[in-house]
Design an enzyme around this catalytic site. Structure first.
Site, PDB file in Angstrom:
ATOM      1  N   ASN A 186      15.252   5.200  -9.966  1.00 21.90           N
ATOM      2  CA  ASN A 186      14.043   4.564  -9.674  1.00 21.90           C
ATOM      3  C   ASN A 186      14.011   2.949 -10.043  1.00 21.90           C
ATOM      4  O   ASN A 186      14.540   2.862 -11.002  1.00 21.90           O
ATOM      5  CB  ASN A 186      12.874   5.281 -10.182  1.00 21.90           C
ATOM      6  CG  ASN A 186      12.732   6.883  -9.750  1.00 21.90           C
ATOM      7  OD1 ASN A 186      13.261   7.246  -8.793  1.00 21.90           O
ATOM      8  ND2 ASN A 186      11.953   7.404 -10.229  1.00 21.90           N
ATOM      9  N   GLY A 187      13.368   2.381  -8.971  1.00 23.73           N
ATOM     10  CA  GLY A 187      13.129   0.851  -9.348  1.00 23.73           C
ATOM     11  C   GLY A 187      13.856   0.050  -8.279  1.00 23.73           C
ATOM     12  O   GLY A 187      14.617   0.557  -7.480  1.00 23.73           O
ATOM     13  N   HIS A 217     -22.195 -11.529  12.184  1.00 27.89           N
ATOM     14  CA  HIS A 217     -21.441 -12.582  12.145  1.00 27.89           C
ATOM     15  C   HIS A 217     -19.959 -12.514  12.994  1.00 27.89           C
ATOM     16  O   HIS A 217     -18.967 -13.184  12.689  1.00 27.89           O
ATOM     17  CB  HIS A 217     -21.219 -13.042  10.841  1.00 27.89           C
ATOM     18  CG  HIS A 217     -22.413 -13.350  10.091  1.00 27.89           C
ATOM     19  ND1 HIS A 217     -23.221 -14.526  10.526  1.00 27.89           N
ATOM     20  CD2 HIS A 217     -23.338 -12.880   9.243  1.00 27.89           C
ATOM     21  CE1 HIS A 217     -24.417 -14.674   9.829  1.00 27.89           C
ATOM     22  NE2 HIS A 217     -24.449 -13.572   8.996  1.00 27.89           N
ATOM     23  N   LYS A 238       2.431   8.278  -3.152  1.00 30.77           N
ATOM     24  CA  LYS A 238       1.261   8.311  -4.068  1.00 30.77           C
ATOM     25  C   LYS A 238       1.287   7.418  -5.195  1.00 30.77           C
ATOM     26  O   LYS A 238       0.466   6.952  -5.706  1.00 30.77           O
ATOM     27  CB  LYS A 238       1.502   9.700  -4.734  1.00 30.77           C
ATOM     28  CG  LYS A 238       0.453  10.034  -5.766  1.00 30.77           C
ATOM     29  CD  LYS A 238      -0.976  10.358  -4.954  1.00 30.77           C
ATOM     30  CE  LYS A 238      -2.130  10.590  -6.084  1.00 30.77           C
ATOM     31  NZ  LYS A 238      -3.289  10.239  -5.441  1.00 30.77           N
ATOM     32  N   LYS A 279     -10.156   5.896   3.542  1.00 34.80           N
ATOM     33  CA  LYS A 279      -9.862   7.295   3.471  1.00 34.80           C
ATOM     34  C   LYS A 279      -9.649   7.726   4.897  1.00 34.80           C
ATOM     35  O   LYS A 279      -8.704   8.343   5.354  1.00 34.80           O
ATOM     36  CB  LYS A 279     -10.868   8.210   2.952  1.00 34.80           C
ATOM     37  CG  LYS A 279     -10.973   7.914   1.463  1.00 34.80           C
ATOM     38  CD  LYS A 279     -10.019   8.996   0.669  1.00 34.80           C
ATOM     39  CE  LYS A 279      -8.942   7.967   0.436  1.00 34.80           C
ATOM     40  NZ  LYS A 279      -8.883   7.452  -0.967  1.00 34.80           N
ATOM     41  N   CYS A 328       9.908   7.016  -5.356  1.00 32.93           N
ATOM     42  CA  CYS A 328      11.167   7.799  -5.901  1.00 32.93           C
ATOM     43  C   CYS A 328      10.934   8.807  -7.208  1.00 32.93           C
ATOM     44  O   CYS A 328       9.930   8.269  -7.885  1.00 32.93           O
ATOM     45  CB  CYS A 328      12.208   6.600  -6.204  1.00 32.93           C
ATOM     46  SG  CYS A 328      12.697   5.664  -4.636  1.00 32.93           S
ATOM     47  N   ARG A 369       4.587  12.538  -4.392  1.00 32.31           N
ATOM     48  CA  ARG A 369       4.760  10.933  -4.605  1.00 32.31           C
ATOM     49  C   ARG A 369       5.119  10.331  -3.374  1.00 32.31           C
ATOM     50  O   ARG A 369       4.687   9.088  -3.484  1.00 32.31           O
ATOM     51  CB  ARG A 369       5.655  10.628  -5.811  1.00 32.31           C
ATOM     52  CG  ARG A 369       5.253  11.369  -7.188  1.00 32.31           C
ATOM     53  CD  ARG A 369       6.379  11.158  -8.282  1.00 32.31           C
ATOM     54  NE  ARG A 369       6.878   9.929  -8.246  1.00 32.31           N
ATOM     55  CZ  ARG A 369       6.251   9.304  -9.249  1.00 32.31           C
ATOM     56  NH1 ARG A 369       5.404   9.600 -10.027  1.00 32.31           N
ATOM     57  NH2 ARG A 369       6.730   7.910  -9.370  1.00 32.31           N
ATOM     58  N   GLU A 406      -6.303   6.037   6.479  1.00 28.24           N
ATOM     59  CA  GLU A 406      -4.962   6.660   5.863  1.00 28.24           C
ATOM     60  C   GLU A 406      -4.568   8.095   6.406  1.00 28.24           C
ATOM     61  O   GLU A 406      -3.304   8.181   6.330  1.00 28.24           O
ATOM     62  CB  GLU A 406      -4.852   6.405   4.412  1.00 28.24           C
ATOM     63  CG  GLU A 406      -5.591   7.113   3.628  1.00 28.24           C
ATOM     64  CD  GLU A 406      -5.410   6.651   2.032  1.00 28.24           C
ATOM     65  OE1 GLU A 406      -4.310   6.552   1.449  1.00 28.24           O
ATOM     66  OE2 GLU A 406      -6.621   6.799   1.262  1.00 28.24           O
ATOM     67  N   TRP A 445      12.269   6.905  -1.637  1.00 30.31           N
ATOM     68  CA  TRP A 445      11.517   6.204  -0.684  1.00 30.31           C
ATOM     69  C   TRP A 445      12.195   4.778  -0.476  1.00 30.31           C
ATOM     70  O   TRP A 445      12.263   4.086  -1.316  1.00 30.31           O
ATOM     71  CB  TRP A 445      10.110   6.078  -1.335  1.00 30.31           C
ATOM     72  CG  TRP A 445       8.910   5.633  -0.506  1.00 30.31           C
ATOM     73  CD1 TRP A 445       7.985   6.549   0.118  1.00 30.31           C
ATOM     74  CD2 TRP A 445       8.177   4.309  -0.340  1.00 30.31           C
ATOM     75  NE1 TRP A 445       7.164   5.973   0.983  1.00 30.31           N
ATOM     76  CE2 TRP A 445       7.204   4.643   0.654  1.00 30.31           C
ATOM     77  CE3 TRP A 445       8.564   3.228  -0.586  1.00 30.31           C
ATOM     78  CZ2 TRP A 445       6.366   3.585   1.115  1.00 30.31           C
ATOM     79  CZ3 TRP A 445       7.960   2.191  -0.050  1.00 30.31           C
ATOM     80  CH2 TRP A 445       6.965   2.528   0.561  1.00 30.31           C
ATOM     81  N   GLU A 476     -14.271   2.257   0.826  1.00 31.86           N
ATOM     82  CA  GLU A 476     -13.449   3.447   0.449  1.00 31.86           C
ATOM     83  C   GLU A 476     -13.483   4.251   1.762  1.00 31.86           C
ATOM     84  O   GLU A 476     -12.324   4.877   2.001  1.00 31.86           O
ATOM     85  CB  GLU A 476     -14.159   3.984  -0.739  1.00 31.86           C
ATOM     86  CG  GLU A 476     -13.495   5.317  -1.331  1.00 31.86           C
ATOM     87  CD  GLU A 476     -11.909   5.166  -1.602  1.00 31.86           C
ATOM     88  OE1 GLU A 476     -11.399   4.283  -1.438  1.00 31.86           O
ATOM     89  OE2 GLU A 476     -11.462   6.390  -1.861  1.00 31.86           O
TER      90      GLU A 476
HETATM   91  C1  F6R Z   1      -5.893   5.518  -1.486  1.00 28.87           C
HETATM   92  C2  F6R Z   1      -4.937   5.117  -2.534  1.00 28.87           C
HETATM   93  C3  F6R Z   1      -4.123   3.989  -2.711  1.00 28.87           C
HETATM   94  C4  F6R Z   1      -4.387   3.733  -4.436  1.00 28.87           C
HETATM   95  C5  F6R Z   1      -3.435   2.235  -4.860  1.00 28.87           C
HETATM   96  C6  F6R Z   1      -3.364   2.021  -5.988  1.00 28.87           C
HETATM   97  O1  F6R Z   1      -6.208   6.809  -1.253  1.00 28.87           O
HETATM   98  O2  F6R Z   1      -4.664   6.408  -3.257  1.00 28.87           O
HETATM   99  O3  F6R Z   1      -5.076   2.902  -2.194  1.00 28.87           O
HETATM  100  O4  F6R Z   1      -5.615   3.742  -4.646  1.00 28.87           O
HETATM  101  O5  F6R Z   1      -1.923   2.752  -4.411  1.00 28.87           O
HETATM  102  O6  F6R Z   1      -3.062   3.285  -6.662  1.00 28.87           O
HETATM  103  P1  F6R Z   1      -3.188   3.239  -8.243  1.00 28.87           P
HETATM  104  O7  F6R Z   1      -4.620   3.752  -8.572  1.00 28.87           O
HETATM  105  O8  F6R Z   1      -2.507   4.417  -8.821  1.00 28.87           O
HETATM  106  O9  F6R Z   1      -2.909   1.962  -9.117  1.00 28.87           O
END
Ligand code: F6R
Length: 609
Positions: free
Chosen positions: A98-99, A505, A604, A486, A2, A27, A489, A74, A482
């Protein structure tokens, strides 16, 4: 997640609200809305979907006003519907939130008994009714807000306007970021500075428990006990350019290409100092970091993988025990705390609720020393930490973290060397050597970016796949993780990562001609082991896509594709090997036509559990 923006001015604030909400789109959100005071009436427009749709509706209905609030939602409590979208209104009071309000059910019962009716399933609507209830009891909007927040448990950032008070907006903050923007004869509020940068760069971050009143002429802030308080005014240096796409197609692409600059900025202080002083982590860092006996890293998602990489460095280079745990697991586990282990939280946004709660939990367990690695100045997690290292990646807009990750690695490497020095593992010559390696990093990363055309060719083959495996060993296992994250997602291809030695395994059963297997295979001490693991894949018909380096001695053959990074980067090799997997995910997603910067279901900043 949000986002909030609000404005009070002598001009029409609707364009400011809409522009602010567009800046918050990155976000992640599923609906949006604005409410303005028009004459003596509150007018509101809300829509599910993109801000542009809500903007169109506001234009059609001729919205214009000098006082207003806006929100991107959101969904948490209640589905994605127009009636659940903010602002919520109660008898001439409109607010955005927000929250999460934890005691909303009790408050809802109480308000129902008082005769209030609810039109949404949200936790937020109770706040609007409570403010109205307290207004009825006498007092003004600010007093009603201050009384209301004392009855709430949970987290909130709130911006409120009222039909009866056209000269002001009132706001409150607890557990969610909120800042005030100071203009000339106009003032603003936002959950993220990017929402108001078009209007002002003079900002004031509210503290936990603060409430504030914004008029056109000024701002008054009150602490949790309602006593007036001064908060520091700062000048935000977030660049507008970092919020613009420029010549790129997506923010993710732009941010991948910004990594040489982001890394150079993040290591600048060490380069300038000609070494690794403890002061890189704060004035008191020397005493704290010398005193610790180990490190406990807490983070989520990509930031967690940065932590996993750091574990290899901290144990091998600094000689200190290091554990890494997903924050959402740690916070609910009866962990055996060693108070002399440094808690390191890693968070790009500095707002991730699970990481924040894990930090609080670690403190409650007795951990005395905390350090935050974060990309967003003044965000909640660094503010709650004893020591801080800000990565200097610049604003990261794409939901998938890229430059934030590699700059986290750079910060964690610097932490490792500082710890190694303080704990007698690194002498001056070795320190100089590490500095030299770090100095070369941005240039080497630039060279890796030149591999993009080769990676595009691979991505076209990946685009038709449903599954993929990523393999790595040692320092490069977290990079395999990672890479898989990537890919899944943003391209929605199911991808998993394994330490290459683990394949036999279980996961080897998945390998057939349809399974692309990405291998991170630089020329390090585990290369021969990785090669054996690759044979296991080839023998089952799996197609190998190998990211090697110049010295790895691989040649492409039937079913084995190889891309070489320019040179082996020693202990910093994981940073270099991150870029190819980012580019592979990006171009695969592009080929599949997904919404790269805003992948479905993701946000985000994850400010909910
Ligand atoms: C993946 C991604 C998420 C964030 C995770 C933690 O590309 O961006 O997995 O890494 O939500 O977010 P932060 O770093 O903001 O705590």
């Amino acid at each position: 997640m949000c986002g909030i923006v609000g404005a009070i001015a002598d001009r029409d604030v609707v364009p400011v609200l809409i522009e602010g909400l567009k800046r918050l789109e990155y976000r992640g959100y599923d609906s949006s809305g604005i409410a303005v005071l028009d004459g003596d009436a509150i007018r509101r427009v809300r829509r599910t979907g993109r801000v542009a749709e809500m903007e169109g509706a506001a234009a059609t209905e001729g919205f214009a006003a000098t006082l207003g609030i806006g929100h991107t939602r959101w969904a948490t409590h209640g589905g994605v519907t127009e009636s659940n979208a903010h602002p919520h209104v109660s008898h001439g009071v409109a607010l955005v939130h927000n929250g999460i309000i934890e005691n909303h059910e009790q408050q809802r019962e109480r308000l129902l008994a008082l005769g209030y009716e609810f039109e949404s399933q949200t936790d937020t609507e109770v706040i609007a009714h409570l403010i109205h209830y307290h207004l009825q009891g006498g007092g003004d909007l600010l007093t009603a807000l201050q009384r209301t927040v004392k009855e709430l448990t949970g987290a909130y950032a709130l911006a409120v306007i009222g039909r009866s008070e056209p000269q002001r907006m009132v706001v409150a903050r607890m557990g969610c970021p909120l800042l005030v923007g100071l203009g000339e004869g106009e003032n603003f509020v936002a959950s993220d500075v990017s929402a108001i940068l078009q209007a002002t760069r003079r900002v004031m971050f509210l503290e936990e428990g603060d409430t504030a009143e914004l008029t056109r002429a000024g701002v008054r802030v009150f602490a949790a006990d309602d006593a007036p308080v001064e908060r520091e005014v700062r000048f935000s240096d977030v660049s507008l350019a970092s919020l613009e796409l420029g010549p790129y197609r997506h923010f993710m692409q732009k941010e991948i290409h910004e990594q040489p600059r982001a890394l150079a900025d993040t290591i600048e202080a060490a380069i300038d100092a000609g070494g690794f002083p403890a002061a890189l982590f704060g004035a008191d860092a020397g005493a704290v970091l010398k005193d610790i006996e180990g490190v406990q890293i807490l983070a989520c998602g990509t930031s967690y993988y940065a932590g996993l990489t750091a574990r290899y460095w901290i144990e091998a280079i600094a000689g200190l025990p290091c554990s890494v745990e997903i924050a959402s697991e740690y916070r609910y586990r009866a962990a055996c705390a060693n108070p002399r282990h440094l808690i390191v939280t890693i968070s790009q946004s500095g707002e991730t609720l699970d990481t924040m709660e894990a930090l609080k939990y670690a403190k409650a367990l007795g951990h005395a020393h905390t350090l935050s690695i974060c990309n967003v100045p003044e965000s909640a997690i660094p503010r709650a930490s004893e020591l801080v290292c800000y990565t200097r990646a610049g604003a990261e807009i794409g939901v998938a973290s890229t430059k934030a990750f590699t700059t986290q690695l750079a910060a964690l490497f610097q932490l490792t060397v500082v710890l190694g020095k303080l704990h007698g593992r690194i002498d001056a010559a070795l320190e100089a050597d590490y500095l030299e390696q770090l100095r070369h990093l941005p240039g080497s990363v630039q060279h890796v970016l030149n591999l993009e055309p080769q990676i595009v060719a691979w991505a076209e083959r990946f685009a038709g796949k449903s599954n993929a495996l990523f393999l790595g060993r040692g320092l490069h296992y977290p990079i395999a993780l990672e890479g898989a994250l990537k890919l899944k997602e943003i391209s929605y291809i199911h991808a998993e990562a394994y330490p290459a030695g683990e394949l036999k395994h279980g996961p080897l059963a998945l390998v057939d001609a349809e399974m692309p297997v990405v291998v991170i295979a630089p020329n390090d001490s585990l290369l021969e082991k990785v090669k054996s693991n690759m044979q296991e894949v080839r023998a089952r018909g799996g197609e190998l896509f190998v990211f090697a380096d110049q010295d790895s001695n691989f040649s492409a053959s039937d079913g084995v594709h190889v891309i070489r990074t320019p040179r082996h980067a020693g202990v910093l090799s994981p940073v270099l090997h991150t870029l190819p997997v980012q580019l592979l995910a990006y171009h695969t997603a592009l080929a599949r036509g997904t919404d790269v910067d805003k992948p479905r279901n993701l946000a985000k900043s994850v400010t909910v559990e």
